[in-house]
Design an enzyme around this catalytic site. Structure first.
Site, PDB file in Angstrom:
ATOM      1  N   GLY B  32       0.790  -1.225   0.000  1.00  0.00           N
ATOM      2  CA  GLY B  32       0.000   0.000   0.000  1.00  0.00           C
ATOM      3  C   GLY B  32       0.825   1.279   0.000  1.00  0.00           C
ATOM      4  CB  CYS B 242     -25.902  -9.854 -18.389  1.00  0.00           C
ATOM      5  SG  CYS B 242     -25.092  -9.699 -20.004  1.00  0.00           S
ATOM      6  CB  CYS B 245     -24.090 -14.005 -20.386  1.00  0.00           C
ATOM      7  SG  CYS B 245     -23.663 -13.049 -18.918  1.00  0.00           S
ATOM      8  CB  CYS B 267     -21.267  -8.736 -18.463  1.00  0.00           C
ATOM      9  SG  CYS B 267     -22.217 -10.076 -17.802  1.00  0.00           S
ATOM     10  CB  CYS B 273     -20.294 -10.945 -21.097  1.00  0.00           C
ATOM     11  SG  CYS B 273     -22.013 -10.872 -21.610  1.00  0.00           S
TER      12      CYS B 273
END
Lengths: 380, 289, 282
Positions: B32, B242, B245, B267, B273
């Protein structure tokens, strides 16, 4: 937003690149790289300086490829520069030891060695000259021959000639206007510091920055950005009193690399190899400042602002010298005295890159913001 | 093209690659923490993914398989452009399948397929400093991180609750890494933040223009900043499905239907997808660039 | 001595603050090297010279003096807005009064500042984040001390803002839209947010209208009575000190010239400078 580019990106890019080539060639003329190098000297100089890569041929090629856009040409040069190994650091170049092509002082009428106006557009009238339309290569050759017949100048541009002149490395640089002011005790004395600078392209800058880091970033800063900030300083956002150009020089300096196998060579006392010549602009500006002398006395003293860049780019070099002084002053009341403000915003590749990234799709970030706007409205 | 003559394998000279890798090692060692590095100018513009690209090019070997996505799409123009550069200077294989790639360079998304041990996710970062909007000076923010003084980041969130009744961050919601450094996760949607928590893959984040590299090593604790009574929330997926899909629990693009003017969803992760669509149609769900 | 520690909320010892390079002549610290608090040789200004004092628990200690006497510099040093040149300070609430709060780590200094001290600045711009709501301004110190419960902090901020008479419908506004008196009241609420044992007040009423001044002073007095907070009150105005301070120190050129009970100093000043000051008030 209705269209999401899921397919066809590759084809679209190919077509766009082809279209770009068409725009470059559509008028049926191919720009000769040699002609660009010869005739676009100022642009070549500017691009080399902002790219911090001294190669007139590559610069001219980049300018051709970029259709004359300095920001694109600099970008090409910088990206190419990233791929080059950095093998050596040159010895410090004393810009006084240059083969002077132009040297002026705004502080003294008579400077040691005299004022040398050299090549400058300063005193031309900016009237468009239609006769340039008809210029030919043959005409150019003939004119230069005739000119050199009547005027004796040091026109040695070629490397062979340079090596001859460089063989005699000047021991004592000629006196300058600055030396005179210094001899009067009007300039604050500084220790000579030839320590190898921290290379800002090898080690990311951290604040507070050293003077060498500041000068590097300003020297490769975008001409327009450095000029604009220098102008702001001059108008009162930073500079307290009116500065004067002590000396401005344009000319060629020799570059030496220390013998990598000799001990102590980094200090310049060992063997060094001549690697070539650069044409540069160097400026020393005298900026009057108030100095506290004790017993309630305040005196005016000059401090030097230094500016230098590849090629002939006098406005940028002068602006740089003003900013150098602003950043050295330690005062932070104005934006041009704040090194984070100045140094983080003058780089061409960084500024143009980040601004142009706004053209990239931001579907996801926008979608996410939209979601929280809707939620916030619902919550209120 | 004469590019081959002018440029090295993976563009950089080896010295530059080593410099970038040294910064990466330091970043991995201090999760970080933003490691300053000498960001090089790249053949693509600053702000267009040069931080990620430098990480990718410094790490890539001849055996690597790379996937590049921009806002979830493999075929988005900038993803294609970056892929062309990597392939053009290395000749390595590309894939759309997140499971098959050894290095995934991404702008603003973490793929929907969970990342696995051994993979490297490289995120492009425009603004690496999570405290920049509360403190404009780099000198000051470095000290705030050193002293773990993060009141400013929390205050910004608290102010949103006071003014809007809830935290109103969009993408790039700040996270606390390994209980030490507050970090900008890059402008991924909030939906992707939890994917960083104890992620099996190495996540590297690169900011080219700002000259910073930072990292989330595998299995690191990554918590999104929030308050006890205003827990971190991802984008609302309620009622979204979606249109291609049929997926539900993934991040969706909102599509305006030209005919009805109403909203439909799809998606955002295009290859996820596509592989679901293929699986439904009975075709093998493989990638391949 | 040990018994005394128990009752002094704050103990300052040998505090120095100078601005300038110092020279061999003035760094001896000898009185005759200086003209007032200024070294004519090197231009160094001595804002505080070897200052020591105690603030007892629950008392209000007034610090008076003309502008430039160094009184605000004391608060700046204590609140870490400025680094002292030399000296030490001990808070009974910090490590049992054993550690010099000037020489601890930067992180510990933040803890002291965020949890053990509150400060009200003369200039509200220094004490408030003008672009944040008043509630957030009060909550800032709570966040800094580690609170992560938004509704609890909000409730505390609302309570304190109510206490300083900010109407509920304005609490979500930014103080940049407030009058000077309201801004000072938001600052007071902010300074009180963590129940700090010591409150630093720097010319809190200077620059306000007389009627507003009275309200702010009443508020300070009321808070002091209710919460029993120890206060270090800097003012150039003897009227303010007379109204609030139990004891008073009089400063001149970076030094204490007289100290004692406020009534005693106002009724029967011993030093010529104090006499002059008291007479000018009459």
């Amino acid at each position: 937003m209705g269209y999401i580019a899921v397919r066809g990106g590759a084809e679209a890019i190919e077509a766009s690149i082809e279209r770009l080539k068409y725009e470059r060639l559509r008028k049926g003329r191919a720009l000769d790289v040699g002609a660009a190098e010869a005739g676009l000297r100022a642009l070549v100089d500017q691009v080399m300086a902002e790219a911090s890569l001294y190669d007139e041929g590559i610069a001219a090629l980049s300018i051709k490829q970029a259709e004359g856009s300095p920001e694109e040409a600099v970008f090409l040069m910088r990206a190419y520069r990233s791929t080059l190994p950095r093998s050596h650091y040159a010895l410090a170049v004393d810009t006084r030891a240059m083969r002077v092509e132009r040297r002026i002082s705004a502080s003294f009428k008579d400077i040691p060695g005299g004022q040398l106006l050299g090549a400058s557009a300063d005193y031309t009238h900016r009237l468009i000259d239609p006769s340039l339309r008809g210029e030919t290569d043959e005409g150019a050759v003939a004119w230069v021959e005739e000119y050199l017949g009547r005027v004796a100048i040091d026109a040695c541009d070629t490397n062979e000639a340079s090596e001859d002149s460089a063989a005699s490395r000047p021991e004592a640089p000629p006196a300058s206007a600055i030396d005179y002011v210094r001899s009067l005790g009007l300039i604050e004395e500084r220790q000579m510091d030839d320590a190898e600078p921290r290379d800002v392209t090898k080690k990311a800058i951290e604040f507070p920055a050293s003077r060498s880091e500041r000068l590097q970033i300003l020297a490769r800063g975008q001409t327009g950005a450095v000029t604009a900030l220098g102008y702001a300083a001059l108008r009162g956002y930073g500079a307290t009193l009116h500065p004067t150009v002590g000396e401005l020089r344009v000319g060629r300096v020799a570059v030496y690399v220390p013998d990598p196998f000799a001990a102590g060579s980094a200090k310049g006392d060992g063997d060094a190899y001549y690697v070539g010549e650069l044409r540069i602009t160097a400026v020393e500006t005298l900026v009057p400042v108030q100095v506290h002398k004790g017993r309630g006395k305040t005196e005016i003293e000059f401090v030097l602002g230094f500016g230098a860049c590849f090629g002939q780019n006098e406005t940028k070099a002068i602006a740089m010298s003003l900013l150098d002084q602003c950043l050295e002053s330690g005062d932070k009341r104005s934006a041009v005295q704040d090194e984070e403000f100045v140094l983080l915003h003058v780089d061409s590749v960084e500024a143009t890159g980040f601004i142009s990234h706004l053209k990239l799709p931001h579907y996801v970030t926008f979608q996410s913001k939209l979601d929280s706007l809707r939620k916030a409205r619902g919550a209120k | 093209m004469n590019r081959e003559r002018l440029y090295n394998f993976a563009f950089f000279d080896e010295g530059s690659k080593r410099e970038v890798r040294r910064a990466i090692l330091k970043a991995v060692a201090i999760p970080g923490y933003q490691v300053p590095f000498a960001s090089r100018e790249m053949p693509i513009a600053r702000g267009w993914g040069t931080g990620g690209l430098q990480i990718t090019l410094s790490l890539v070997g001849k055996e690597d398989v790379i996937k590049v996505i921009d806002q979830g799409a493999d075929e988005s123009v900038n993803a294609v452009s970056i892929k062309r550069l990597v392939v053009g200077t290395t000749g390595i294989r590309t894939t759309d399948d997140a499971r098959e790639a050894t290095i995934i360079q991404s702008r603003h998304r973490i793929p929907e397929f969970p990342l696995a041990r051994g993979q490297i996710l490289v995120l492009q970062v425009p603004m690496p400093e999570p405290l920049r909007f509360v403190e404009s000076s780099e000198y000051a923010t470095k000290r705030l991180h050193a002293e773990k003084e993060y009141s400013g980041a929390y205050l910004a969130l608290f102010e949103e609750i006071m003014k809007y009744g809830r935290v109103a961050t969009g993408a790039d919601h700040p996270v606390l890494v390994h209980d030490r450094y507050v970090m900008a996760p890059s402008p991924i949607p909030r939906f992707d933040n939890p994917k960083m928590m104890r992620c099996e893959a190495l996540i590297l984040l690169g900011a080219g223009r700002e000259k910073k590299i930072y990292a989330v090593p595998p299995f690191t604790k990554v918590a999104s900043l929030d308050f006890e009574d205003h827990p971190f929330e991802v984008e609302s997926l309620e009622g979204r499905r979606c249109r291609r899909c049929g997926a539900r629990e993934v991040f969706m693009d909102e599509i305006i239907d030209d005919a009805s003017g109403g909203a439909e969803y799809q998606c955002n992760d295009a290859s996820y997808c596509a592989s679901r669509t293929r699986a439904r149609a009975g075709a093998p769900a493989s990638g391949g660039g | 001595m040990a018994a005394e520690y128990d009752v002094s909320a704050l103990r300052v010892e040998g505090l120095w603050k100078w601005f300038g390079p110092r020279c061999p002549r003035c760094s001896t610290g000898r009185e005759e090297a200086l003209e007032r608090n200024y070294c004519p040789d090197c231009g160094t200004v001595y804002a505080l010279r070897d200052l020591s004092f105690r603030l007892f628990e629950g008392e209000v200690l007034g610090v008076v003096g003309e502008s430039g006497s160094g009184k605000s510099t004391i608060l700046n040093c204590l609140y870490y807005d400025m680094e002292p040149s030399a000296g030490a300070a001990y808070l009974s609430s910090f490590e049992g009064g054993e550690s010099d709060v000037f020489s601890v780590s930067a992180q510990a200094k933040r803890t002291v500042r965020n949890t053990l001290l509150g400060k009200v600045y003369q200039n509200a711009l220094l004490g408030l984040k003008m672009g944040f709501s008043s509630i957030s301004n009060v909550a800032e110190k709570l966040i800094a001390s580690g609170d992560r419960n938004a509704s609890r902090m909000e409730a505390r901020a609302v309570e304190l803002l109510g206490h300083v008479n900010i109407p509920p419908y304005r609490m979500r506004e930014n103080p940049e839209f407030f009058s000077g008196g309201m801004q000072q009241r938001v600052q007071i609420a902010k300074a009180l947010s963590n129940n700090p044992p010591v409150l630093l007040l720097d010319e809190v009423t200077t620059g306000l209208d007389l009627s507003v001044q009275a309200k702010v002073l009443d508020l300070v007095k009321q808070i002091q009575r209710e919460l029993g907070i120890s206060m270090l009150l800097v003012s150039h105005d003897l009227g303010v000190v007379r109204m609030l301070a139990d004891r008073t120190v009089v400063m001149l050129n970076g030094k204490v010239v007289e100290a004692g009970l406020t009534d005693q100093i106002l009724e029967d000043p011993q030093e010529p400078y104090t006499q002059e000051l008291v007479h000018s008030m009459l």
